[in-house]
Motif scaffolding. Structure first.
Motif, mmCIF file in Angstrom:
data_model
loop_
_atom_site.group_PDB
_atom_site.id
_atom_site.type_symbol
_atom_site.label_atom_id
_atom_site.label_comp_id
_atom_site.label_asym_id
_atom_site.label_seq_id
_atom_site.Cartn_x
_atom_site.Cartn_y
_atom_site.Cartn_z
ATOM 1 N N ILE A 90 0.962 -0.688 0.169
ATOM 2 C CA ILE A 90 -0.003 -0.195 0.177
ATOM 3 C C ILE A 90 0.729 1.271 0.011
ATOM 4 C CG2 ILE A 90 -1.800 1.021 1.503
ATOM 5 C CD1 ILE A 90 -3.142 -0.890 0.125
ATOM 6 N N PHE A 91 1.243 1.149 1.206
ATOM 7 C CA PHE A 91 2.044 2.461 1.056
ATOM 8 C C PHE A 91 3.319 2.699 0.119
ATOM 9 C CE2 PHE A 91 0.955 2.393 5.980
ATOM 10 C CZ PHE A 91 0.291 3.892 5.733
ATOM 11 N N ILE A 92 4.462 1.383 0.206
ATOM 12 C CA ILE A 92 5.453 1.853 -1.178
ATOM 13 C C ILE A 92 4.807 2.655 -2.326
ATOM 14 C CG2 ILE A 92 7.187 0.678 -2.435
ATOM 15 C CD1 ILE A 92 7.775 -0.538 -0.531
ATOM 16 N N MET A 93 4.133 1.414 -2.934
ATOM 17 C CA MET A 93 2.806 1.649 -4.307
ATOM 18 C C MET A 93 2.402 3.241 -4.045
ATOM 19 S SD MET A 93 4.622 -0.406 -6.028
ATOM 20 C CE MET A 93 3.239 0.010 -7.889
ATOM 21 N N LEU A 94 1.989 3.538 -3.214
ATOM 22 C CA LEU A 94 1.323 4.810 -3.323
ATOM 23 C C LEU A 94 2.065 5.829 -3.351
ATOM 24 C CD1 LEU A 94 -1.097 6.358 -2.611
ATOM 25 C CD2 LEU A 94 -0.728 6.959 0.071
ATOM 26 N N PHE A 95 3.153 5.926 -2.468
ATOM 27 C CA PHE A 95 4.647 7.366 -3.021
ATOM 28 C C PHE A 95 4.964 7.252 -3.650
ATOM 29 C CE2 PHE A 95 3.665 7.153 2.017
ATOM 30 C CZ PHE A 95 2.991 8.092 2.118
ATOM 31 N N ALA A 96 5.881 5.446 -3.712
ATOM 32 C CA ALA A 96 6.187 5.718 -5.795
ATOM 33 C C ALA A 96 5.571 6.191 -6.301
ATOM 34 C CB ALA A 96 6.726 3.937 -5.733
ATOM 35 N N ILE A 180 10.600 2.943 -1.478
ATOM 36 C CA ILE A 180 10.107 3.817 -1.903
ATOM 37 C C ILE A 180 10.731 4.299 -3.433
ATOM 38 C CG2 ILE A 180 9.434 6.144 -2.354
ATOM 39 C CD1 ILE A 180 8.276 5.452 0.456
ATOM 40 N N GLY A 181 12.272 4.521 -3.170
ATOM 41 C CA GLY A 181 13.205 4.842 -4.845
ATOM 42 C C GLY A 181 13.329 3.941 -6.085
ATOM 43 N N PHE A 182 13.249 2.551 -5.897
ATOM 44 C CA PHE A 182 13.677 2.017 -6.174
ATOM 45 C C PHE A 182 12.665 1.870 -7.203
ATOM 46 C CE2 PHE A 182 13.322 -2.953 -8.062
ATOM 47 C CZ PHE A 182 13.890 -2.794 -8.458
ATOM 48 N N TYR A 183 11.098 1.456 -6.487
ATOM 49 C CA TYR A 183 10.288 1.094 -7.636
ATOM 50 C C TYR A 183 9.641 2.640 -7.321
ATOM 51 C CZ TYR A 183 10.052 -3.158 -4.795
ATOM 52 O OH TYR A 183 10.390 -4.632 -4.325
ATOM 53 N N MET A 184 10.036 3.315 -7.789
ATOM 54 C CA MET A 184 9.742 5.152 -8.328
ATOM 55 C C MET A 184 10.803 4.952 -9.374
ATOM 56 S SD MET A 184 10.879 8.909 -6.953
ATOM 57 C CE MET A 184 12.380 8.577 -7.346
ATOM 58 N N SER A 228 6.179 -5.205 -9.765
ATOM 59 C CA SER A 228 6.542 -3.868 -9.116
ATOM 60 C C SER A 228 5.954 -4.492 -7.176
ATOM 61 C CB SER A 228 6.470 -2.753 -9.109
ATOM 62 O OG SER A 228 7.138 -1.968 -10.291
ATOM 63 N N ILE A 229 4.805 -4.800 -7.605
ATOM 64 C CA ILE A 229 3.921 -5.206 -6.054
ATOM 65 C C ILE A 229 4.635 -6.831 -6.068
ATOM 66 C CG2 ILE A 229 1.370 -6.134 -5.579
ATOM 67 C CD1 ILE A 229 0.014 -4.164 -7.027
ATOM 68 N N ILE A 230 4.257 -7.340 -6.878
ATOM 69 C CA ILE A 230 4.517 -9.270 -7.104
ATOM 70 C C ILE A 230 6.109 -8.945 -6.414
ATOM 71 C CG2 ILE A 230 5.334 -11.269 -7.607
ATOM 72 C CD1 ILE A 230 3.050 -10.634 -9.893
ATOM 73 N N HIS A 231 7.047 -7.989 -7.220
ATOM 74 C CA HIS A 231 8.260 -7.771 -6.285
ATOM 75 C C HIS A 231 8.891 -7.864 -4.937
ATOM 76 C CE1 HIS A 231 12.601 -6.496 -5.787
ATOM 77 N NE2 HIS A 231 12.853 -7.571 -6.300
ATOM 78 N N ILE A 232 7.111 -7.076 -4.750
ATOM 79 C CA ILE A 232 7.436 -6.614 -2.953
ATOM 80 C C ILE A 232 6.526 -7.777 -2.210
ATOM 81 C CG2 ILE A 232 6.274 -5.430 -1.059
ATOM 82 C CD1 ILE A 232 6.380 -2.576 -3.066
ATOM 83 N N VAL A 233 6.095 -8.179 -2.609
ATOM 84 C CA VAL A 233 5.442 -9.282 -1.538
ATOM 85 C C VAL A 233 6.542 -10.452 -1.723
ATOM 86 C CG1 VAL A 233 4.115 -11.736 -1.314
ATOM 87 C CG2 VAL A 233 3.079 -8.981 -2.170
ATOM 88 N N ILE A 234 7.395 -10.773 -2.729
ATOM 89 C CA ILE A 234 7.893 -12.093 -2.289
ATOM 90 C C ILE A 234 9.221 -11.575 -1.767
ATOM 91 C CG2 ILE A 234 10.250 -13.043 -4.316
ATOM 92 C CD1 ILE A 234 7.672 -13.221 -6.109
ATOM 93 N N THR A 235 10.016 -10.120 -1.905
ATOM 94 C CA THR A 235 11.420 -9.979 -1.312
ATOM 95 C C THR A 235 11.014 -9.305 -0.207
ATOM 96 O OG1 THR A 235 10.278 -7.582 -1.557
ATOM 97 C CG2 THR A 235 12.066 -8.532 -3.113
ATOM 98 N N THR A 236 9.160 -8.915 0.397
ATOM 99 C CA THR A 236 8.898 -8.899 2.042
ATOM 100 C C THR A 236 8.734 -10.445 2.399
ATOM 101 O OG1 THR A 236 7.778 -7.056 1.629
ATOM 102 C CG2 THR A 236 6.983 -8.204 3.933
ATOM 103 N N LEU A 237 8.497 -11.466 2.340
ATOM 104 C CA LEU A 237 8.628 -12.591 2.362
ATOM 105 C C LEU A 237 9.639 -13.980 2.265
ATOM 106 C CD1 LEU A 237 4.969 -13.907 0.780
ATOM 107 C CD2 LEU A 237 5.048 -13.389 3.607
#
Length: 305
Positions: A90-96, A180-184, A228-237
């Motif tokens: 939510i927050f990374i994609m919103l701000f990025a 944030i910066g990477f996905y931005m 980007s969303i899928i990458h955030i999910v995988i790297t977080t898990l």
């Protein structure tokens, strides 16, 4: 038209295949060594009782998986993992997305400067980020409590990382800030690939910035947005254990425990490597299931420019 009966020289196809294989084979070998083999080895170890240092490995079948179902920490760790997944997406994609659109569509003169500033946290080591934010959250010397004390009659000494109600929420800001910066930059690259004529035509038709974003920008960058969303999910898990290790060590009372850090604790602190491998199999299964679900939920028709 001039016709020719010339055919490729004999052996050309074989040399071409050999040339391609020369590039693919080293990558494939490294992939097998560092990805496929550890995966299969971890799956193999999950069926044994092994400390990681003893010479004997006792086969126990699905014993580790039964222990996994009876382990009270596992449900809490899964809950914490998906807590981080949900809010980071939510927050990374919103701000990025906001910063990417602002820097590209508003045409700021300081465009290059802001790109460097936002990407800077990605250059810093995760270890440095963890230590930095631990100082920020320090109940006595931290910047956050000092700042909040400016608005109160007495010093604020909130133990952000030691309070079970606040600890997980306190892990979010550093995790979001670091990503944030990477996905931005990824989203910026996608936006810059959109022809400016589309925005010019939309402006002539009276479309404002919001309508241009929803009708032009978002549909045309959707594939990158989804990736980007899928990458955030995988790297977080698979990678949240680093920030947890550095900032809370899984506490207080396992309230910030995540599967990755629990795997590390069981495998390399308590020397129950086979049980750690079983937790690793669980992480793999959850990652695959979550990715497949997201692929289906985020599926949209591809729009060609």
């Amino acid at each position: 038209m001039i016709k020719t009966d010339k055919k490729p020289k004999a052996g050309y196809a074989a040399r071409r295949r050999l040339f391609i294989a020369g590039f693919l084979l080293p990558t494939f070998i490294l992939f097998c060594i560092f990805t496929i083999y550890p995966l299969l080895r971890g799956l193999y170890l999950s069926f044994f009782d092994w400390s990681g240092g003893s010479e004997t490995m006792n086969f126990i079948g699905f014993g580790n998986y039964k222990d996994l179902l009876d382990d009270e920490i596992i449900p809490r760790a899964i809950k914490n993992d998906y807590f981080l997944v949900f809010w980071k997406v939510i927050f990374i994609m919103l701000f990025a997305t906001f910063f990417a659109v602002a820097l590209t569509r508003l045409k700021l003169k300081e465009y290059g400067f802001y790109r460097v500033i936002f990407f800077f946290p990605n250059i810093i080591s995760v270890a440095v980020i963890g230590v930095l934010w631990s100082f920020i959250y320090n109940p006595h010397l931290g910047f956050l409590n000092a700042f909040l004390s400016l608005f109160t009659n007495k010093p604020v000494e909130t133990n952000w990382l030691g309070d079970a109600r606040l600890a997980m929420w306190s892990l979010l800001p550093p995790s979001v800030w670091a990503g944030i910066g990477f996905y931005m930059l990824l989203i910026i690259a996608s936006i810059l690939g959109i022809p400016s004529s589309l925005y010019e035509a939309a402006s002539i038709d009276g479309a404002g910035q919001w309508k241009q974003f929803t009708r032009i920008t978002l549909p045309l960058i959707w594939e990158q947005f989804k990736t980007s969303i899928i990458h955030i999910v995988i790297t977080t898990l698979n990678g949240s254990f680093i920030i947890v290790k550095l900032m809370t060590d899984g506490g207080p009372d396992n309230q910030t425990q995540v599967l990755g850090y629990y795997l590390y604790q069981m495998g390399f602190k308590q020397f129950h490597l086979s049980y750690g491998a079983t937790i690793g199999v669980l992480i793999l299964i959850l990652s695959m299931i979550t990715t497949l679900i997201l692929q289906r939920l985020l599926r949209r028709d591809t729009i060609e420019m």
